[in-house]
Design an enzyme around this catalytic site. Structure first.
Site, mmCIF file in Angstrom:
data_model
loop_
_atom_site.group_PDB
_atom_site.id
_atom_site.type_symbol
_atom_site.label_atom_id
_atom_site.label_comp_id
_atom_site.label_asym_id
_atom_site.label_seq_id
_atom_site.Cartn_x
_atom_site.Cartn_y
_atom_site.Cartn_z
ATOM 1 N N ASN A 9 0.863 -1.183 0.000
ATOM 2 C CA ASN A 9 0.000 0.000 0.000
ATOM 3 C C ASN A 9 0.896 1.229 0.000
ATOM 4 O O ASN A 9 1.493 1.580 1.016
ATOM 5 C CB ASN A 9 -0.903 -0.026 1.250
ATOM 6 C CG ASN A 9 -1.765 1.226 1.331
ATOM 7 O OD1 ASN A 9 -1.832 2.011 0.378
ATOM 8 N ND2 ASN A 9 -2.427 1.419 2.461
ATOM 9 N N TRP A 10 0.971 1.849 -1.155
ATOM 10 C CA TRP A 10 1.870 3.002 -1.288
ATOM 11 C C TRP A 10 1.278 4.280 -0.704
ATOM 12 O O TRP A 10 1.950 5.309 -0.658
ATOM 13 C CB TRP A 10 2.232 3.221 -2.769
ATOM 14 C CG TRP A 10 3.150 2.182 -3.336
ATOM 15 C CD1 TRP A 10 3.826 1.209 -2.640
ATOM 16 C CD2 TRP A 10 3.515 2.021 -4.706
ATOM 17 N NE1 TRP A 10 4.579 0.456 -3.490
ATOM 18 C CE2 TRP A 10 4.410 0.930 -4.773
ATOM 19 C CE3 TRP A 10 3.184 2.681 -5.893
ATOM 20 C CZ2 TRP A 10 4.968 0.498 -5.986
ATOM 21 C CZ3 TRP A 10 3.731 2.254 -7.099
ATOM 22 C CH2 TRP A 10 4.611 1.173 -7.130
ATOM 23 N N LYS A 11 0.032 4.247 -0.345
ATOM 24 C CA LYS A 11 -0.640 5.438 0.207
ATOM 25 C C LYS A 11 -0.444 6.624 -0.762
ATOM 26 O O LYS A 11 -0.387 6.404 -1.966
ATOM 27 C CB LYS A 11 -0.153 5.714 1.626
ATOM 28 C CG LYS A 11 -0.285 4.457 2.508
ATOM 29 C CD LYS A 11 -0.052 4.704 3.955
ATOM 30 C CE LYS A 11 -0.219 3.376 4.714
ATOM 31 N NZ LYS A 11 -0.130 3.524 6.165
ATOM 32 N N HIS A 95 -9.731 1.644 5.071
ATOM 33 C CA HIS A 95 -8.420 1.780 5.726
ATOM 34 C C HIS A 95 -8.560 2.779 6.884
ATOM 35 O O HIS A 95 -9.306 3.752 6.789
ATOM 36 C CB HIS A 95 -7.382 2.272 4.709
ATOM 37 C CG HIS A 95 -5.988 2.198 5.242
ATOM 38 N ND1 HIS A 95 -5.489 3.122 6.121
ATOM 39 C CD2 HIS A 95 -5.002 1.286 5.042
ATOM 40 C CE1 HIS A 95 -4.242 2.787 6.440
ATOM 41 N NE2 HIS A 95 -3.927 1.677 5.797
ATOM 42 N N GLU A 97 -6.801 5.124 7.839
ATOM 43 C CA GLU A 97 -6.547 6.528 7.488
ATOM 44 C C GLU A 97 -7.776 7.149 6.839
ATOM 45 O O GLU A 97 -8.062 8.333 7.016
ATOM 46 C CB GLU A 97 -5.310 6.624 6.581
ATOM 47 C CG GLU A 97 -4.035 6.420 7.387
ATOM 48 C CD GLU A 97 -2.901 5.756 6.644
ATOM 49 O OE1 GLU A 97 -2.901 5.743 5.394
ATOM 50 O OE2 GLU A 97 -1.995 5.221 7.319
ATOM 51 N N GLU A 167 -5.497 -4.303 10.877
ATOM 52 C CA GLU A 167 -4.439 -3.302 11.020
ATOM 53 C C GLU A 167 -4.698 -2.488 12.277
ATOM 54 O O GLU A 167 -5.463 -1.510 12.240
ATOM 55 C CB GLU A 167 -4.433 -2.356 9.807
ATOM 56 C CG GLU A 167 -4.122 -3.017 8.486
ATOM 57 C CD GLU A 167 -3.546 -2.021 7.502
ATOM 58 O OE1 GLU A 167 -2.392 -2.203 7.096
ATOM 59 O OE2 GLU A 167 -4.238 -1.050 7.143
ATOM 60 N N GLY A 173 2.583 2.708 10.886
ATOM 61 C CA GLY A 173 3.558 3.786 10.712
ATOM 62 C C GLY A 173 4.303 4.157 11.988
ATOM 63 O O GLY A 173 4.973 5.184 12.046
ATOM 64 N N SER A 213 3.401 -1.654 10.513
ATOM 65 C CA SER A 213 4.863 -1.719 10.725
ATOM 66 C C SER A 213 5.479 -3.060 10.358
ATOM 67 O O SER A 213 6.366 -3.562 11.050
ATOM 68 C CB SER A 213 5.220 -1.340 12.175
ATOM 69 O OG SER A 213 4.848 -0.007 12.435
ATOM 70 N N GLY A 234 2.880 -0.978 4.374
ATOM 71 C CA GLY A 234 2.897 0.440 4.015
ATOM 72 C C GLY A 234 4.309 0.897 3.716
ATOM 73 O O GLY A 234 4.876 0.583 2.665
ATOM 74 N N GLY A 235 4.906 1.600 4.674
ATOM 75 C CA GLY A 235 6.223 2.233 4.491
ATOM 76 C C GLY A 235 7.281 1.346 3.847
ATOM 77 O O GLY A 235 7.974 1.778 2.928
#
Ligand code: 13P
Length: 250
Positions: A9-11, A95, A97, A167, A173, A213, A234-235
């Site tokens: 997930n590149w957001k 999600h 976010e 999640e 993150g 994470s 993610g990151g």
């Protein structure tokens, strides 16, 4: 055997050229047959260019969001039909976010799930508790409410292509990955929920992914848990080399 899925997930990261570079690198590094399904979720603007760049590979495409509406005068929205048109196989829905920053309620998430299912793509329903909820020992009642409200009106046959992603918000993150026992406890609970609501066969078949994470150092231990069927990264997915490293650890 449930299928294993690892989603990047590149957001809100990567321009079109950066996205093409990243998926091309992924495609080259993952040229052999993979045991897990590899999925990339770029931002909307990069979806179609990525579709072209990954053609001929086993990498699949996911969108990070979708409109709750079908079509028409909804400025700024992207419909499920548009995502299907550019070969999206998966759509992330709900999600945290989206829920916390953009006020997406369970009711909105439910409408989005219906759109994704109507256009025969696989929704990845994201659920998970905040730190406050966990500290108050309300994780399971919170998740139960999320699942009950988001799945309202859906029948067993609607859930055949369904994927759930757990999640925990406090792990996203932050570098604070949930422990493997915390992860297995919640994943097992989620599977029980589906078995009770929709029958054992369906509960056993639903892939449940973990996100929060995830890195090359914890991926393999997380994947060893009985009810973990994949990862939502993610990151650590932004760098193709790190993402490939995670895949190879699984
Ligand atoms: P991080 O891997 O950066 O914690 O993000 C997880 C996530 O939100 C994936 O959807």
């Amino acid at each position: 055997m449930r299928k294993k899925i690892i989603i990047a997930n590149w957001k809100m990261n990567k321009t079109v050229s950066e996205s093409i570079r990243a998926v091309t690198e992924l495609k080259n590094k993952l040229s052999g047959k993979q045991e897990v399904e590899i999925v990339v979720a770029p931002p909307f603007t990069s979806l179609h260019p990525c579709e072209i760049a990954i053609s001929g590979s086993a990498i699949l495409l996911a969108a990070q969001n979708v409109s709750e509406f079908d079509q028409g005068a909804y400025t700024g929205e992207v419909s499920a039909n548009m995502l299907l048109d550019i070969q999206c196989e998966y759509v992330l829905v709900g999600h945290s976010e989206r829920r916390t920053i953009f006020d997406e309620t369970n009711q909105i998430v439910q409408k989005k799930l219906k759109q994704v299912l109507e256009y025969e793509m696989s929704p990845v329903l994201c659920i998970g508790e905040s730190e406050l909820t966990r500290k108050a020992q309300k994780t399971f009642s919170f998740i139960e409410e999320q699942l009950t409200e988001c799945l309202r009106g859906l029948k067993e046959e609607d859930l055949l292509t369904f994927v759930v992603a757990y999640e925990p918000i406090w792990a996203i993150g932050t570098g604070n990955t949930a422990t493997t026992s915390q992860i297995q406890e919640v994943h097992g609970w989620i599977r029980d929920f589906f078995e009770k609501q929709y029958g054992k066969a369906l509960g056993q078949a639903i892939p449940i992914l973990y996100g929060g994470s995830v890195s090359e150092t914890n991926a393999s231990e997380i994947m060893k848990q009985k009810d973990v069927d994949g990862l939502l990264v993610g990151g650590a997915s932004l760098d193709p080399e790190r993402f490939v490293n995670i895949i190879q650890h699984c």
